[in-house]
Design an enzyme around this catalytic site. Structure first.
Site, short mmCIF file in Angstrom:
data_model
loop_
_atom_site.label_atom_id
_atom_site.label_comp_id
_atom_site.label_asym_id
_atom_site.label_seq_id
_atom_site.Cartn_x
_atom_site.Cartn_y
_atom_site.Cartn_z
N GLU A 94 0.81 -1.21 0.00
CA GLU A 94 0.00 0.00 0.00
C GLU A 94 0.85 1.26 0.00
OE1 GLU A 94 -2.01 -1.33 3.78
OE2 GLU A 94 -1.74 0.79 4.25
N CYS A 107 3.56 8.58 0.39
CA CYS A 107 4.18 7.71 1.38
C CYS A 107 4.28 6.32 0.77
CB CYS A 107 3.31 7.69 2.64
SG CYS A 107 3.86 6.50 3.87
N CYS A 114 7.06 -6.73 7.07
CA CYS A 114 8.19 -6.17 7.81
C CYS A 114 8.59 -7.18 8.89
CB CYS A 114 7.75 -4.86 8.47
SG CYS A 114 9.07 -4.00 9.36
N CYS A 118 7.41 -4.14 15.58
CA CYS A 118 6.91 -3.10 16.48
C CYS A 118 5.48 -3.46 16.88
CB CYS A 118 6.95 -1.73 15.80
SG CYS A 118 8.64 -1.23 15.41
N CYS A 121 2.17 -1.83 15.25
CA CYS A 121 2.18 -1.64 13.79
C CYS A 121 1.56 -2.82 13.06
CB CYS A 121 3.61 -1.42 13.33
SG CYS A 121 3.73 -1.17 11.56
N CYS A 335 -0.72 2.48 8.92
CA CYS A 335 0.24 1.83 8.07
C CYS A 335 0.08 0.30 8.03
CB CYS A 335 1.56 2.23 8.74
SG CYS A 335 3.04 1.65 8.10
N1 SAH Z 1 10.13 1.02 9.59
C1 SAH Z 1 10.13 2.44 9.58
C2 SAH Z 1 8.92 3.01 8.85
C3 SAH Z 1 7.65 2.58 9.49
S1 SAH Z 1 6.18 3.49 9.47
C4 SAH Z 1 10.17 2.97 11.00
O1 SAH Z 1 10.06 2.18 11.92
O2 SAH Z 1 10.34 4.17 11.17
C5 SAH Z 1 6.42 5.12 9.95
C6 SAH Z 1 6.06 5.47 11.37
O3 SAH Z 1 4.74 5.11 11.74
C7 SAH Z 1 6.99 4.83 12.37
O4 SAH Z 1 7.38 5.80 13.31
C8 SAH Z 1 6.09 3.80 13.00
O5 SAH Z 1 6.56 3.43 14.27
C9 SAH Z 1 4.77 4.52 13.02
N2 SAH Z 1 3.59 3.66 13.16
C10 SAH Z 1 3.36 2.45 12.64
N3 SAH Z 1 2.15 1.98 13.00
C11 SAH Z 1 1.59 2.93 13.76
C12 SAH Z 1 0.34 3.05 14.45
N4 SAH Z 1 -0.55 2.07 14.41
N5 SAH Z 1 0.12 4.18 15.14
C13 SAH Z 1 1.04 5.17 15.18
N6 SAH Z 1 2.21 5.13 14.57
C14 SAH Z 1 2.50 4.02 13.88
#
Ligand code: SAH
Length: 354
Positions: A94, A107, A114, A118, A121, A335
């Site tokens: 996406e 974006c 991944c 986290c 996420c 995301c």
């Molecule tokens: N792998 C990269 C890019 C990921 S997405 C990273 O970790 O930075 C970009 C941002 O969105 C990251 O800061 C991630 O931690 C955050 N993110 C992902 N899912 C989220 C959610 N459900 N709520 C808030 N932030 C989120």
């Protein structure tokens, strides 16, 4: 059968060598390059200044990546568009278009799934499927630019995946998207977000690019960070912060720190103070993200008042901070959720024998 060449992932030098190896003149490479990266065609037959013979040869030996749009959701609130694209192997990814006063920002995803894990996420729930090729990162932008008929001026690599876990392809992508014979997006208009893979942050800094590096911090200490991000077990915060300072030193680019606020986990006054102390006098910017709850986990978004207080506390300590505007609230959550829902739905259909 010989594997086909992913021609859209080649830089101009590589393309020139390839064209010469086919027995064609070098200048053809630039023509092909412009068709792919400026005119954004998706089929060799559209490259009308090439002879039929060359087009045929290209068709036989190369694959021209062209993502297929599976679904688009358009926000009625702010015009944000969420795209679900299919790759040639059937995987889906996406991407999101956000319309700002300063231009159109896309974006993109850097991986299918991944492996960083986290906790909040959605992209990581089913693990990593595979890396995206440079052509597949580029094509997310190309397809969106064509769909809206307007120039894309900004790119954030903040979709699914960890860009520094797909390092070489990320660098190639940046080279191609900024190239003067392509879309020529300025390095300064590109942001790459990482969960903090320290050795790769050093490597990126040594390239001395002018892109913005965003670090997903999400906690002011290792203890809390470890509960949210498994990567914190591999790299302690003190090392991550050193890598951030090195990035600033080498590139002169101000770091961005992302901090997703999760109710009762990382959003109290003490944590705001600890975060201020951690950041200290660094020339940087903090982006507070109200966590976007996913149904697979029970994290709750901090309430409005808490978020505003958290921000005020940071500001009191002289820190440059913004709360991320939630774009496209009505079309989807965080995301990786659109893809996750699509996969779940497909799984249900298969199980039901549809
Ligand atoms: N792998 C990269 C890019 C990921 S997405 C990273 O970790 O930075 C970009 C941002 O969105 C990251 O800061 C991630 O931690 C955050 N993110 C992902 N899912 C989220 C959610 N459900 N709520 C808030 N932030 C989120």
């Amino acid at each position: 059968m010989k594997e086909k060449i992913d021609i859209k992932s080649l830089d101009l030098d590589e393309l020139q060598r390839f064209v010469e190896s086919m027995g064609e003149k070098k200048f053809r490479a630039k023509q092909i390059y412009e068709w792919m990266h400026q005119k954004l065609v998706t089929d060799f037959s559209e490259m009308t200044n090439l002879s039929k013979n060359i087009r045929e040869k290209l068709n036989q030996s190369c694959e021209l990546t062209a993502l297929e749009t599976v679904d688009v959701k358009i926000s009625k609130l702010d015009g944000t568009r969420k795209y679900l694209f299919a790759l040639s192997d059937g995987n889906v990814i996406e991407s999101v278009l956000m319309k700002y006063k300063h231009g159109n920002s896309v974006c993109i995803s850097s991986q299918v799934g991944c492996r960083m894990g986290c906790r909040f996420c959605a992209s990581t729930l089913d693990g990593l499927e595979r890396n995206l090729a440079p052509s597949e990162m580029l094509d997310q932008i190309y397809r969106i630019q064509q769909d809206i008929g307007e120039r894309v001026s900004n790119v954030v690599v903040m979709g699914s995946g960890e860009p520094l876990d797909n390092f070489d392809n990320l660098l190639k992508f940046i080279e191609l998207i900024t190239h003067e014979d392509g879309l020529q997006i300025s390095q300064r208009n590109i942001t790459v977000s990482t969960c903090g893979i320290v050795p790769n942050m050093y490597q990126l800094a040594d390239r001395k690019l002018q892109i913005t590096l965003a670090l997903s911090l999400h906690a002011p200490n290792d203890e809390v960070r470890k509960t949210l991000m498994p990567i914190a077990n591999a790299f302690p915060l003190c090392d991550v912060m050193k890598a951030c300072d090195y990035y600033f030193e080498k590139t002169g680019r101000r770091m961005t720190f992302e901090y997703s606020l999760v109710s009762g986990v990382n959003d109290n006054e003490e944590e705001a103070k600890a975060l201020s102390a951690l950041i200290g006098h660094r020339n940087c910017h903090i982006n507070l993200i109200p966590v976007n709850p996913i149904k697979e986990r029970d994290f709750v978004q901090s309430d409005k008042e808490n978020i505003v207080n958290f921000k005020k506390l940071l500001e009191k300590n002289g820190i440059n901070v913004t709360i991320r505007r939630e774009m496209g609230r009505d079309i989807d959550g965080a995301c990786g959720q659109l893809r996750k829902r699509y996969l779940d739905r497909k799984g249900d259909e298969q199980r039901a024998g549809m």
